[in-house]
Scaffold this motif. Structure first.
Motif, PDB file in Angstrom:
ATOM      1  N   LYS A  68      24.202  32.716 -12.710  1.00 33.47           N
ATOM      2  CA  LYS A  68      23.181  33.416 -11.788  1.00 33.47           C
ATOM      3  C   LYS A  68      24.005  34.084 -10.660  1.00 33.47           C
ATOM      4  CE  LYS A  68      19.696  32.544  -8.217  1.00 33.47           C
ATOM      5  NZ  LYS A  68      18.854  31.268  -7.491  1.00 33.47           N
ATOM      6  N   ALA A  89      12.168  29.506 -15.640  1.00 33.91           N
ATOM      7  CA  ALA A  89      12.363  29.591 -14.169  1.00 33.91           C
ATOM      8  C   ALA A  89      13.530  30.351 -13.646  1.00 33.91           C
ATOM      9  CB  ALA A  89      12.261  28.017 -13.349  1.00 33.91           C
ATOM     10  N   ALA A  90      14.456  30.090 -14.351  1.00 31.30           N
ATOM     11  CA  ALA A  90      16.015  30.644 -14.212  1.00 31.30           C
ATOM     12  C   ALA A  90      15.616  32.333 -14.416  1.00 31.30           C
ATOM     13  CB  ALA A  90      16.860  30.142 -15.101  1.00 31.30           C
ATOM     14  N   ALA A  92      12.631  33.837 -14.459  1.00 38.09           N
ATOM     15  CA  ALA A  92      11.871  34.460 -13.151  1.00 38.09           C
ATOM     16  C   ALA A  92      12.466  34.742 -11.907  1.00 38.09           C
ATOM     17  CB  ALA A  92      10.572  33.276 -12.953  1.00 38.09           C
ATOM     18  N   ASP A  93      13.606  33.634 -11.531  1.00 38.46           N
ATOM     19  CA  ASP A  93      14.329  34.054 -10.389  1.00 38.46           C
ATOM     20  C   ASP A  93      14.956  35.265 -10.704  1.00 38.46           C
ATOM     21  OD1 ASP A  93      15.280  32.898  -8.174  1.00 38.46           O
ATOM     22  OD2 ASP A  93      16.694  31.572  -8.711  1.00 38.46           O
ATOM     23  N   MET A  94      15.680  35.438 -11.321  1.00 37.98           N
ATOM     24  CA  MET A  94      16.132  36.906 -11.531  1.00 37.98           C
ATOM     25  C   MET A  94      15.522  38.091 -11.574  1.00 37.98           C
ATOM     26  SD  MET A  94      19.482  36.263 -11.469  1.00 37.98           S
ATOM     27  CE  MET A  94      20.251  37.938 -11.784  1.00 37.98           C
ATOM     28  N   ALA A 132      12.581  38.135  -9.974  1.00 39.68           N
ATOM     29  CA  ALA A 132      12.374  38.287  -8.524  1.00 39.68           C
ATOM     30  C   ALA A 132      13.291  39.202  -7.755  1.00 39.68           C
ATOM     31  CB  ALA A 132      12.148  37.032  -7.734  1.00 39.68           C
ATOM     32  N   GLN A 133      14.603  39.106  -8.434  1.00 35.89           N
ATOM     33  CA  GLN A 133      15.707  39.873  -7.500  1.00 35.89           C
ATOM     34  C   GLN A 133      15.907  41.278  -8.239  1.00 35.89           C
ATOM     35  OE1 GLN A 133      17.789  37.813  -5.346  1.00 35.89           O
ATOM     36  NE2 GLN A 133      17.455  35.624  -6.224  1.00 35.89           N
TER      37      GLN A 133
END
Ligand code: NAD
Length: 299
Positions: A13, A34-35, A37-39, A41-42
């Protein structure tokens, strides 16, 4: 550049975020939704499989737990090689077996895809800061191509030999990390049992001949704080010691220190600490000695 990144974990990450920061178009895949989705979002783009990611990216980075998973990510119907094209390059930054890397490089070469092993050292802190040490194995032409990408994640980039040489170098380094971590754990417990203050021991050893990365990186921020979330997991350290001991067997080299360290990490796994940080190995001695190595405020 369009860069694919597979394995958005503790290391992946922050490394992927540095590629985004450097202005690259990033395509990501991980089995944990989720990992991904987090990226996204960035600013990264999600892919549904390694194959889809290989169809989108020019260069592909893998940062995965072990050789088996890297092999599974490359091969098969939805693997990277099924979607890859001649002229691309794969950069495997996981800590894996050199023999497996050489096999994967051969499969990639059959499709005209370059392959470089580039395992790293410096931990999650170094990954976030973009200051990792990177040990690169591969043909000079491929190494030159990937260097600007690696520079977004690391400060010390060493081309150490042909494909697999980076993995061999990393196994040597992590033999020392594992042995040093186990030694730090037993030494600090001896000290506390002898009545010494842990913070004082840390300060004195830091300026003495017993100092090591394991002591500096893991005592203040993990052991003294009673904070054992990985970091660098015991399961992964065990795997790295296996890489060293397996290689040594094939070369008929005895490795008594690495073998003992591996057994100590195996004991920690048996106690259920496998997903915790390597510093949690100290709990083995703490339980036997009936003391805890903690700062006063964290007891
Ligand atoms: P991690 O377990 O935190 O991350 C691994 C990631 O890979 C996870 O997000 C996981 O979901 C993903 N993954 C697992 N199987 C997958 C699959 N089949 N397809 C796609 N994604 C998959 O591990 P980490 O600590 O980030 O370590 C990654 C590699 O880097 C390991 O080889 C490790 O030995 C090495 N390494 C770790 C550190 C450290 O300090 N943590 C330092 C240097 C090197």
């Amino acid at each position: 550049m369009r860069i694919g990144f597979i394995g958005i974990g503790a290391m992946g990450k922050p490394m992927a975020l540095n590629l985004l920061k450097a202005g690259h178009d990033l395509y990501v895949f991980d089995v944990v939704a989720a990992a991904v989705a987090d990226m996204v979002a960035q600013g990264a783009k999600a892919c549904q499989s390694p194959k889809e990611l290989a169809q989108a990216a020019e260069a592909i980075i893998t940062m995965l737990p072990n050789s088996k998973i890297v092999e599974a990510t490359l091969t098969g119907e939805t693997g990277l090689l099924a979607g890859g094209n001649a002229g691309q390059v794969i950069i495997d930054m996981s800590s894996v077996a050199a023999g497996s890397t050489r096999q994967m490089a051969k499969l990639a070469a059959a499709k005209g895809i370059g392959y470089v092993d580039a395992p790293v050292s410096g931990g999650v802190v170094g990954a976030a800061a973009g200051t990792l040490t990177i040990m690169v194995g591969g043909e000079l032409e491929n190494v030159k191509r990937v260097e600007p990408i690696l520079q977004c994640m690391g400060k010390k980039i060493h081309h150490v030999g042909g494909v697999g040489a980076g993995d061999a170098m990393k196994a040597v380094n992590n033999l020392l990390l594992g042995a040093n971590m186990a030694a730090v754990a037993e030494a600090l417990v001896l000290g506390v049992k002898s009545g010494l203050d842990p913070q004082m021991m840390l300060e004195i050893i830091k300026g003495s001949s017993g100092n090591s990365y394991a002591l500096e990186a893991k005592t203040a921020n993990f052991i003294l704080k009673n904070q054992f979330a990985a970091g660098f997991a015991i399961d992964l350290q065990y795997k790295d010691l296996e890489l060293a001991t397996e290689t040594a067997k094939s070369l008929s080299i005895p490795l008594p220190m690495a073998t003992l360290a591996q057994q100590i990490f195996e004991m920690a796994r048996a106690k259920g600490y496998g997903r915790e940080d390597i510093s949690a190995v100290i709990k083995l001695w703490e339980e036997m000695a009936g003391v805890e190595v903690r700062a006063e405020e964290n007891k």
